[in-house]
Design a protein around this motif. Sequence first.
Motif, short mmCIF file in Angstrom:
data_model
loop_
_atom_site.label_atom_id
_atom_site.label_comp_id
_atom_site.label_asym_id
_atom_site.label_seq_id
_atom_site.Cartn_x
_atom_site.Cartn_y
_atom_site.Cartn_z
N TYR A 122 9.31 85.63 85.76
CA TYR A 122 9.95 84.97 84.56
C TYR A 122 10.01 83.48 85.58
O TYR A 122 9.78 83.24 86.51
CB TYR A 122 10.94 85.38 84.43
CG TYR A 122 11.46 86.75 83.81
CD1 TYR A 122 12.26 86.87 82.53
CD2 TYR A 122 11.72 87.86 84.49
CE1 TYR A 122 11.87 88.06 81.46
CE2 TYR A 122 11.58 89.06 84.42
CZ TYR A 122 11.48 88.92 82.05
OH TYR A 122 12.02 90.82 82.02
N VAL B 82 14.59 83.41 76.12
CA VAL B 82 14.69 85.24 76.19
C VAL B 82 15.88 85.72 75.25
O VAL B 82 16.83 84.52 75.52
CB VAL B 82 15.19 85.43 77.86
CG1 VAL B 82 14.35 84.99 78.59
CG2 VAL B 82 16.42 84.48 78.46
N VAL C 159 18.91 88.88 75.73
CA VAL C 159 19.26 89.32 76.26
C VAL C 159 20.52 90.82 75.85
O VAL C 159 21.33 89.86 74.49
CB VAL C 159 19.74 89.46 77.45
CG1 VAL C 159 20.94 89.91 78.70
CG2 VAL C 159 19.96 87.79 77.82
N THR D 146 23.83 95.25 79.89
CA THR D 146 22.62 94.93 80.72
C THR D 146 22.52 96.06 81.46
O THR D 146 23.21 95.58 82.92
CB THR D 146 23.18 93.87 81.29
OG1 THR D 146 24.44 94.02 81.61
CG2 THR D 146 23.03 92.64 80.53
N ASN E 17 16.30 93.29 82.11
CA ASN E 17 17.17 92.70 81.19
C ASN E 17 16.81 91.32 80.51
O ASN E 17 17.24 90.71 78.83
CB ASN E 17 18.88 92.82 81.30
CG ASN E 17 19.27 94.11 81.47
OD1 ASN E 17 19.69 94.62 80.33
ND2 ASN E 17 19.98 94.30 82.57
N LEU E 18 15.36 90.51 80.69
CA LEU E 18 14.81 89.32 79.75
C LEU E 18 13.64 89.74 79.29
O LEU E 18 13.18 90.11 80.02
CB LEU E 18 14.74 87.93 80.94
CG LEU E 18 16.04 87.96 82.21
CD1 LEU E 18 15.71 86.81 83.29
CD2 LEU E 18 17.51 86.86 81.14
N ALA E 19 14.17 89.70 77.91
CA ALA E 19 13.11 89.90 77.09
C ALA E 19 12.68 88.32 76.52
O ALA E 19 13.12 87.26 76.16
CB ALA E 19 13.95 91.07 75.85
N LYS F 13 15.65 95.07 78.39
CA LYS F 13 14.55 94.32 77.52
C LYS F 13 13.63 95.10 77.03
O LYS F 13 12.89 94.84 76.36
CB LYS F 13 13.62 93.90 79.14
CG LYS F 13 12.78 95.10 80.06
CD LYS F 13 11.91 92.93 80.42
CE LYS F 13 11.61 93.93 82.12
NZ LYS F 13 10.77 93.29 82.64
N GLU G 195 12.31 94.08 73.29
CA GLU G 195 10.56 93.77 72.74
C GLU G 195 10.62 94.83 71.70
O GLU G 195 9.89 93.74 70.78
CB GLU G 195 9.98 93.93 73.94
CG GLU G 195 10.16 93.31 75.40
CD GLU G 195 9.82 93.35 76.41
OE1 GLU G 195 9.70 92.53 77.83
OE2 GLU G 195 9.18 94.47 76.73
#
Length: 368
Positions: free
Chosen positions: A91, A97, A99, A103, A153-155, A317, A321
């Motif tokens: 990243y 992003v 979230v 999480t 967790n970051l998409a 994530k 997505e």
Amino acid sequence: MAISLRAMEGIAADTSTMRAAVFHGPGEISVERVPRPRPGAGEALIRVTLTTICGTDVHILKGEYPVQPGLTIGHEPVGIIEELGPGVVGYQVGERVLVGAITPCGQCHACLSGKLSQCGHGSGYQAIGGWRFGNTINGAQAEYLLVPSAQANLAKIPDTLTDEQVVLLADIASTGFAGAESGKVRIGDSVVVFAQGPIGLCATAGARLMGAALVIGVDGDATRREMSRRMGADVVLDPSTVDVPAEVMRLTKGGADVAIEALGLQETFESALRSIRPGGTLSSLGVYSGKLQMPYDAFAAGLGDHTIVTSLCPGGKERMERLMKIVASGRFDPLPLITHRFSLDEIGEAYRVFSNRLDGVLKVAIRP
Ligand SMILES: [Zn+2]
Ligand SMILES: [Zn+2]
């Protein structure tokens, strides 16, 4: 619901503090300056560009759902990576992003068994995540948000999608779709969805996406029934004017394959149970309080081969997505569900409108 802009005057913008909607106790939330968090190992700091209010936040504010005073609430974050803690790879600062509301750590027994929403449960091993924004950790109704287990967790949001197109995927669309997915809706099934609030509407859309041939939306509110049709319901029923289980039996010639409960009341749970065919599934999304009772006749005294499943909002994530792909494909459009827009400073008014269901509100967009 008192709202104040406490301690906001006379303070120049700086990087050590931020504005956040802080919960101080039942009926009390105020936008104020609080310390801006710094990401530690495995964490990320995102600058929130859009968030919203969930029914759960209203329960918190009403004191029906215990949360520590002093916590920033909200669990539906869209933002831009501001800072990455050590160990978060793949990243870059500046990336947009999404979230999820929960999480998951991606490492514990529950996560590795595919039950991400139950992160931290299911074995004696210590979980390293499974945090819930605005419940166990500070939430998204703020200028900045600290994301734990950032790697899981970051998409990343495709450039083709706007913040408003993805913000509802963090919780309500993910939860609503999960109602249809956990209910194992098959191509050609008939599905009845009890309550057409934001989650129920997404369950209706989810049933359609899963291939249901007949989707029945149930709600007492005419505006919500209208939106139910827009989200994919073929038939809408008003429980104040019809005996819903009887009507479902008639429409489906013997009961729905799947009934989705999206309100969390004894009444709707029981109606859902009475609406399914022998061998059918009750997929429950509601959060219940008090006693939930199951009359023997509603589930054929235990002889009806019924399945009852529950789902909590799935996170992580990979989930985010996939949900963004369904929006990008044009097969699901969440935009009609966002009916009102407010700034973070106006969040008290946003809560008033949302919690009292004023002005045909479904979901509000909050811009910090
Ligand atoms: Zn929620
Ligand atoms: Zn986990």
